[in-house]
Design a protein around this motif. Sequence first.
Motif, short mmCIF file in Angstrom:
data_model
loop_
_atom_site.label_atom_id
_atom_site.label_comp_id
_atom_site.label_asym_id
_atom_site.label_seq_id
_atom_site.Cartn_x
_atom_site.Cartn_y
_atom_site.Cartn_z
N ALA A 252 -10.09 9.83 -2.95
CA ALA A 252 -11.39 8.99 -3.13
C ALA A 252 -11.54 8.39 -4.37
CB ALA A 252 -12.44 9.43 -2.32
N ASP A 253 -11.35 9.04 -5.37
CA ASP A 253 -11.41 8.51 -6.78
C ASP A 253 -10.34 7.12 -7.15
OD1 ASP A 253 -13.39 10.16 -7.41
OD2 ASP A 253 -12.07 11.67 -7.81
N VAL A 254 -9.41 7.01 -6.45
CA VAL A 254 -8.43 6.03 -6.89
C VAL A 254 -8.85 4.58 -6.36
CG1 VAL A 254 -5.93 5.53 -6.47
CG2 VAL A 254 -6.60 7.95 -6.87
N PHE A 274 -1.22 11.53 1.13
CA PHE A 274 -2.41 11.85 0.19
C PHE A 274 -3.55 10.96 0.43
CE2 PHE A 274 -1.32 8.64 -2.95
CZ PHE A 274 0.17 8.68 -3.33
N GLY A 275 -3.66 10.41 1.55
CA GLY A 275 -4.82 9.90 2.15
C GLY A 275 -5.41 8.31 1.66
N ILE A 276 -4.48 7.70 1.01
CA ILE A 276 -5.06 6.43 0.33
C ILE A 276 -4.58 5.04 1.09
CG2 ILE A 276 -4.86 4.97 -1.65
CD1 ILE A 276 -4.48 7.55 -3.48
N PRO A 277 -5.29 4.52 1.57
CA PRO A 277 -5.03 3.25 2.43
C PRO A 277 -4.35 2.33 1.54
CG PRO A 277 -7.06 3.16 1.77
CD PRO A 277 -6.83 4.46 1.18
N MET A 278 -3.31 1.68 2.36
CA MET A 278 -2.33 0.53 1.87
C MET A 278 -3.19 -0.65 1.19
SD MET A 278 0.87 1.21 1.90
CE MET A 278 1.67 -0.39 2.07
N SER A 279 -4.34 -0.85 1.61
CA SER A 279 -5.21 -1.82 1.12
C SER A 279 -5.55 -1.35 -0.26
CB SER A 279 -6.54 -1.95 1.74
OG SER A 279 -7.26 -0.56 1.76
N LEU A 315 -6.52 4.39 -11.82
CA LEU A 315 -5.17 4.03 -11.43
C LEU A 315 -4.33 5.19 -11.07
CD1 LEU A 315 -4.07 1.00 -13.48
CD2 LEU A 315 -5.60 1.16 -11.39
N LEU A 316 -3.37 5.19 -10.10
CA LEU A 316 -2.46 6.30 -9.82
C LEU A 316 -0.99 5.48 -9.75
CD1 LEU A 316 -1.34 8.98 -9.14
CD2 LEU A 316 -2.01 8.35 -6.72
N LEU A 317 -0.09 5.72 -10.83
CA LEU A 317 1.13 5.45 -11.01
C LEU A 317 2.21 6.54 -10.33
CD1 LEU A 317 1.03 4.20 -14.60
CD2 LEU A 317 0.29 3.01 -12.71
#
Length: 353
Positions: A252-254, A274-279, A315-317
């Motif tokens: 949720a922090d990303v 890991f539950g991050i949407p494509m948006s 950001l997450l790379l």
Amino acid sequence: MDMSAPTDRPGRPSIGITALGSYVPARVVTNADFEAYMETNAEWIESRTGIRERRFSAPDEYTSDVGVGAVRDMLDRDPDALKGVDAVICATVSPDALMPSTAALIAMQVGLTGAAAFDLSTACSGFVYALSVASGLIQSGAAQRVLVVGAEALSKIVDQQDRGTAILFGDGAGAAVVGPVPAGLGFQEFIMGADGAGGSSLYLRNVAPHLPGGFEMGDSVGMNGREVFKFAVRVLGDSGQKVLQKSGLTSADVDWVIPHQANVRIIEAAVERFGIPMSKTVINLDRYGNTSSATVPLALREAVDDGRVQDGQQLLLIAFGGGLSWVAGTMKWWAGAPSLKAKAVSTLAGVEA
């Protein structure tokens, strides 16, 4: 392997990206272009990969050339971007030569003769690997600022008659300067790893005719697409989760995921883990294909230019590559330098509209 780059270590500056540049060759190769000589069609390629077109370098344009193009784009945006740079890392699997290093050739052409220079070869994970190495060099005191270039001329090493690889890869480059940034911003954590047992799934022969164990290699890029797909989905998801946990963050922090641009199906499956949407995921492989070590900086440059990535965002790379290798990193974006400002862009990365 865990490699930390804390943003608030007492007595040491926070470290992050202080300049960005990008370059893609002029020649556009569409999916339809493959139909003329290969048993395939444009719709089939796009439906399975998400790729519509890619860029191929000119016959006399090689990896050092596209790398220099990315650095010059950076300098066009910020003439002082290379001030204080004393080391150059080029992440590539398509070097001009085994020696001299492509990093040294780039350094020579952009006014950094005398800087330490070396190539890093972990294929598609190379740029993020190199960011971690650059951060470590600075934290140790071995360097003040590091120019990191992810550059590829993959069209030169891919068999253009092989449907399994030819449709996937393109050429391009991204460049970043790594150096001190304001406290609380910049790199947080990196996680890196590799498993040589998977080498037969993604390889390019250089000297040895076979890998340990006797696996025979050809003279162009070889890939077991099914195995690479399974590996990629697993390690992108796992490494992303681990680096978030190590950073004290949750999904949720990303604000933005910047993934290696290999295949849209891989990306969709990985971020779902890991539950991050494509948006919240930056995608540009539809226009550039898989440019290996150049995909992450090309995607980051584009997202900064169009205003998606903004100052202070999380950001997450994440990336995977030959080795088989994987890497994930977290960073708080700093937008204080001239080349890190948003600006209107065309569909060419790094070119003003």
